[in-house]
Design a protein around this motif. Structure first.
Motif, PDB file in Angstrom:
ATOM      1  N   GLU A 120       5.122 -17.616  -8.480  1.00  0.00           N
ATOM      2  CA  GLU A 120       4.338 -16.387  -8.641  1.00  0.00           C
ATOM      3  C   GLU A 120       3.499 -16.487  -9.913  1.00  0.00           C
ATOM      4  O   GLU A 120       4.032 -16.827 -10.967  1.00  0.00           O
ATOM      5  N   THR A 121       2.206 -16.177  -9.808  1.00  0.00           N
ATOM      6  CA  THR A 121       1.367 -16.321 -10.998  1.00  0.00           C
ATOM      7  C   THR A 121       0.677 -15.027 -11.429  1.00  0.00           C
ATOM      8  O   THR A 121       0.486 -14.798 -12.610  1.00  0.00           O
ATOM      9  N   GLU A 122       0.258 -14.193 -10.479  1.00  0.00           N
ATOM     10  CA  GLU A 122      -0.445 -12.957 -10.857  1.00  0.00           C
ATOM     11  C   GLU A 122       0.073 -11.806  -9.992  1.00  0.00           C
ATOM     12  O   GLU A 122       0.264 -11.975  -8.791  1.00  0.00           O
ATOM     13  N   VAL A 123       0.295 -10.653 -10.613  1.00  0.00           N
ATOM     14  CA  VAL A 123       0.695  -9.460  -9.855  1.00  0.00           C
ATOM     15  C   VAL A 123      -0.549  -8.595  -9.640  1.00  0.00           C
ATOM     16  O   VAL A 123      -1.196  -8.173 -10.590  1.00  0.00           O
ATOM     17  N   LEU A 124      -0.887  -8.352  -8.354  1.00  0.00           N
ATOM     18  CA  LEU A 124      -2.074  -7.544  -8.044  1.00  0.00           C
ATOM     19  C   LEU A 124      -1.730  -6.067  -7.945  1.00  0.00           C
ATOM     20  O   LEU A 124      -2.535  -5.190  -8.243  1.00  0.00           O
ATOM     21  N   LEU A 125      -0.498  -5.784  -7.483  1.00  0.00           N
ATOM     22  CA  LEU A 125      -0.123  -4.378  -7.251  1.00  0.00           C
ATOM     23  C   LEU A 125       1.385  -4.232  -7.344  1.00  0.00           C
ATOM     24  O   LEU A 125       2.125  -5.024  -6.775  1.00  0.00           O
ATOM     25  N   GLU A 126       1.846  -3.213  -8.079  1.00  0.00           N
ATOM     26  CA  GLU A 126       3.264  -2.842  -8.097  1.00  0.00           C
ATOM     27  C   GLU A 126       3.428  -1.784  -7.020  1.00  0.00           C
ATOM     28  O   GLU A 126       2.749  -0.758  -7.057  1.00  0.00           O
ATOM     29  N   SER A 127       4.310  -2.047  -6.059  1.00  0.00           N
ATOM     30  CA  SER A 127       4.419  -1.133  -4.924  1.00  0.00           C
ATOM     31  C   SER A 127       5.804  -0.521  -4.800  1.00  0.00           C
ATOM     32  O   SER A 127       6.796  -1.066  -5.295  1.00  0.00           O
ATOM     33  N   GLU A 128       5.866   0.624  -4.150  1.00  0.00           N
ATOM     34  CA  GLU A 128       7.122   1.261  -3.749  1.00  0.00           C
ATOM     35  C   GLU A 128       6.753   2.194  -2.594  1.00  0.00           C
ATOM     36  O   GLU A 128       5.568   2.385  -2.310  1.00  0.00           O
ATOM     37  N   ALA A 129       7.764   2.754  -1.948  1.00  0.00           N
ATOM     38  CA  ALA A 129       7.476   3.694  -0.872  1.00  0.00           C
ATOM     39  C   ALA A 129       6.879   4.969  -1.468  1.00  0.00           C
ATOM     40  O   ALA A 129       7.299   5.408  -2.535  1.00  0.00           O
ATOM     41  N   VAL A 130       5.896   5.518  -0.783  1.00  0.00           N
ATOM     42  CA  VAL A 130       5.254   6.750  -1.269  1.00  0.00           C
ATOM     43  C   VAL A 130       5.160   7.754  -0.132  1.00  0.00           C
ATOM     44  O   VAL A 130       5.242   7.383   1.045  1.00  0.00           O
ATOM     45  N   LEU A 131       4.999   9.006  -0.512  1.00  0.00           N
ATOM     46  CA  LEU A 131       4.718  10.040   0.480  1.00  0.00           C
ATOM     47  C   LEU A 131       3.208  10.214   0.487  1.00  0.00           C
ATOM     48  O   LEU A 131       2.620  10.624  -0.509  1.00  0.00           O
ATOM     49  N   ALA A 132       2.591   9.829   1.614  1.00  0.00           N
ATOM     50  CA  ALA A 132       1.130   9.885   1.716  1.00  0.00           C
ATOM     51  C   ALA A 132       0.727  11.064   2.585  1.00  0.00           C
ATOM     52  O   ALA A 132       1.480  11.498   3.457  1.00  0.00           O
ATOM     53  N   GLY A 133      -0.471  11.567   2.332  1.00  0.00           N
ATOM     54  CA  GLY A 133      -0.991  12.678   3.139  1.00  0.00           C
ATOM     55  C   GLY A 133      -2.477  12.768   2.955  1.00  0.00           C
ATOM     56  O   GLY A 133      -3.065  11.993   2.190  1.00  0.00           O
ATOM     57  N   PRO A 134      -3.123  13.716   3.652  1.00  0.00           N
ATOM     58  CA  PRO A 134      -4.558  13.903   3.435  1.00  0.00           C
ATOM     59  C   PRO A 134      -4.787  14.440   2.023  1.00  0.00           C
ATOM     60  O   PRO A 134      -3.877  15.010   1.416  1.00  0.00           O
ATOM     61  N   GLN A 135      -5.996  14.249   1.510  1.00  0.00           N
ATOM     62  CA  GLN A 135      -6.267  14.757   0.154  1.00  0.00           C
ATOM     63  C   GLN A 135      -6.207  16.268   0.106  1.00  0.00           C
ATOM     64  O   GLN A 135      -5.808  16.849  -0.895  1.00  0.00           O
ATOM     65  N   THR A 136      -6.614  16.910   1.220  1.00  0.00           N
ATOM     66  CA  THR A 136      -6.501  18.368   1.296  1.00  0.00           C
ATOM     67  C   THR A 136      -5.384  18.700   2.273  1.00  0.00           C
ATOM     68  O   THR A 136      -5.454  18.349   3.454  1.00  0.00           O
ATOM     69  N   LEU A 137      -4.376  19.376   1.779  1.00  0.00           N
ATOM     70  CA  LEU A 137      -3.218  19.684   2.628  1.00  0.00           C
ATOM     71  C   LEU A 137      -3.516  20.921   3.471  1.00  0.00           C
ATOM     72  O   LEU A 137      -4.312  21.775   3.070  1.00  0.00           O
ATOM     73  N   PRO A 138      -2.884  21.024   4.647  1.00  0.00           N
ATOM     74  CA  PRO A 138      -3.160  22.178   5.513  1.00  0.00           C
ATOM     75  C   PRO A 138      -2.821  23.498   4.829  1.00  0.00           C
ATOM     76  O   PRO A 138      -1.897  23.557   4.015  1.00  0.00           O
TER      77      PRO A 138
END
Ligand code: ATP
Ligand code: MG
Length: 297
Positions: free
Chosen positions: A182-200
């Motif tokens: 491994e030489t470069e880390v592009l993104l640190e990830s984990e599970a997320v709660l995703a949704g639309p930018q405007t919630l209902p």
């Protein structure tokens, strides 16, 4: 589109995120009955249902309005944002959930002499994340070939279809097994709660607010410890200085011992044996570290 009065959350049908996601929702007080085809889970107490799908489909289902929220790796969500096209509604990461942690990294064959991103110029990089890799390469000003593969990315260098890879890494075991480094880390990830930018703004919005509040409590509690100890008034300052982060401790008198105090502190993370030993040396005794079951601030 027809509006729904029940909230619908997309999550992975079977994979690394399935068990921890269900466990988290359960801790938020949500329980489900699974349909016979195992595609749908009907919420029993609250009006919240689950749709069980492949993780790659989750951002699209939210963008189309088929689901209101989704539990998905940040890697999948960010890749979708970069590759979905401009006419697709942008999504937001509403909460980071603290499981499914991994990183998207560049890994090169062990014998390759790698010093800096510029060493990648002209090479072929195999990945399932062409959007994220392409954006990183552009940011570094490096021109390299991107070979998009759906899976088994780690064997591409041995097969000769690429010179190196850009893939998810957790422990590094898979990389080592394939003689990659491994030489470069592009993104640190984990599970997320995703949704639309405007919630209902209807009943589903109220349910989302409730879910966010409970999630915040559960996530905070998962990391919290309650520390209880006794100390003399004379040692109090020294003891308090050593307490691991968190809000101000609560002090209580000890019956029949006017010089003694009982101290109670909520700590933001683990309290190690070493920290306890230091606090004891400063004058504390009768120390307890307790997990926190529920918290409503
Ligand atoms: P699906 O059938 O749903 O498409 P998948 O094979 O794409 O499944 P999994 O391997 O179960 O997905 O991984 C799901 C998510 O788990 C990844 O997108 C990533 O966010 C996270 N993850 C954590 N550690 C790792 C790892 N070592 N390798 C791959 N993914 C990981
Ligand atoms: Mg997948």
């Amino acid at each position: 589109m027809k509006t729904r009065d029940r909230l619908r959350i997309a999550m992975q049908k079977s994979g690394r995120l399935t068990e921890p996601a269900l466990e988290l929702l359960k801790r938020c007080g949500l329980t489900f009955r699974q349909s016979r085809d195992k595609l749908f889970c009907f919420g029993e107490g609250e009006p919240v249902d689950l749709l069980l799908v492949r993780d790659d489909d989750i951002p699209g289902l939210i963008a189309q309005g088929v689901c209101d929220l989704g539990i998905v790796g940040r890697n999948v969500l960010d890749e979708f944002a970069l590759t979905a096209g401009r006419d697709v509604a942008p999504l937001a990461e509403w909460r980071a959930l603290g499981f499914g942690r991994c990183r998207l990294s560049i890994a090169v064959p062990q014998e390759m002499d790698y010093r800096a991103p510029s060493d990648l110029a002209g090479l072929r990089i195999a990945t399932s994340y062409p959007g994220l890799l392409g954006a990183w390469l552009r940011g570094q000003g490096v021109g390299a070939g991107v070979v998009t593969l759906a899976g088994s990315v780690e064997i591409a260098p041995r097969l000769g279809t690429a010179d190196l890879i850009c893939d998810l890494v957790q422990s590094g075991g898979t990389l080592a097994a394939n003689q990659l480094r491994e030489t470069e880390v592009l993104l640190e990830s984990e599970a997320v709660l995703a949704g639309p930018q405007t919630l209902p703004a209807d009943e589903r919005g109220d349910m989302i607010e409730l879910l966010f509040r409970r999630l915040d409590g559960v996530i905070q509690v998962r990391e919290s410890r309650l520390l209880l100890l006794q100390t003399s008034r004379g040692a109090l300052d020294a003891v308090v200085r050593l307490l691991p982060g968190g809000p101000q401790p609560t002090l209580l008198p000890v019956a029949g011992q006017p010089d003694q105090l009982m101290l109670q502190a909520l700590c933001a993370g683990e309290v190690s044996w070493r920290q306890l030993e230091e606090i004891k040396k400063a004058g504390a005794r009768e120390m307890f570290v307790l997990p926190v079951e529920k918290m409503l601030a």
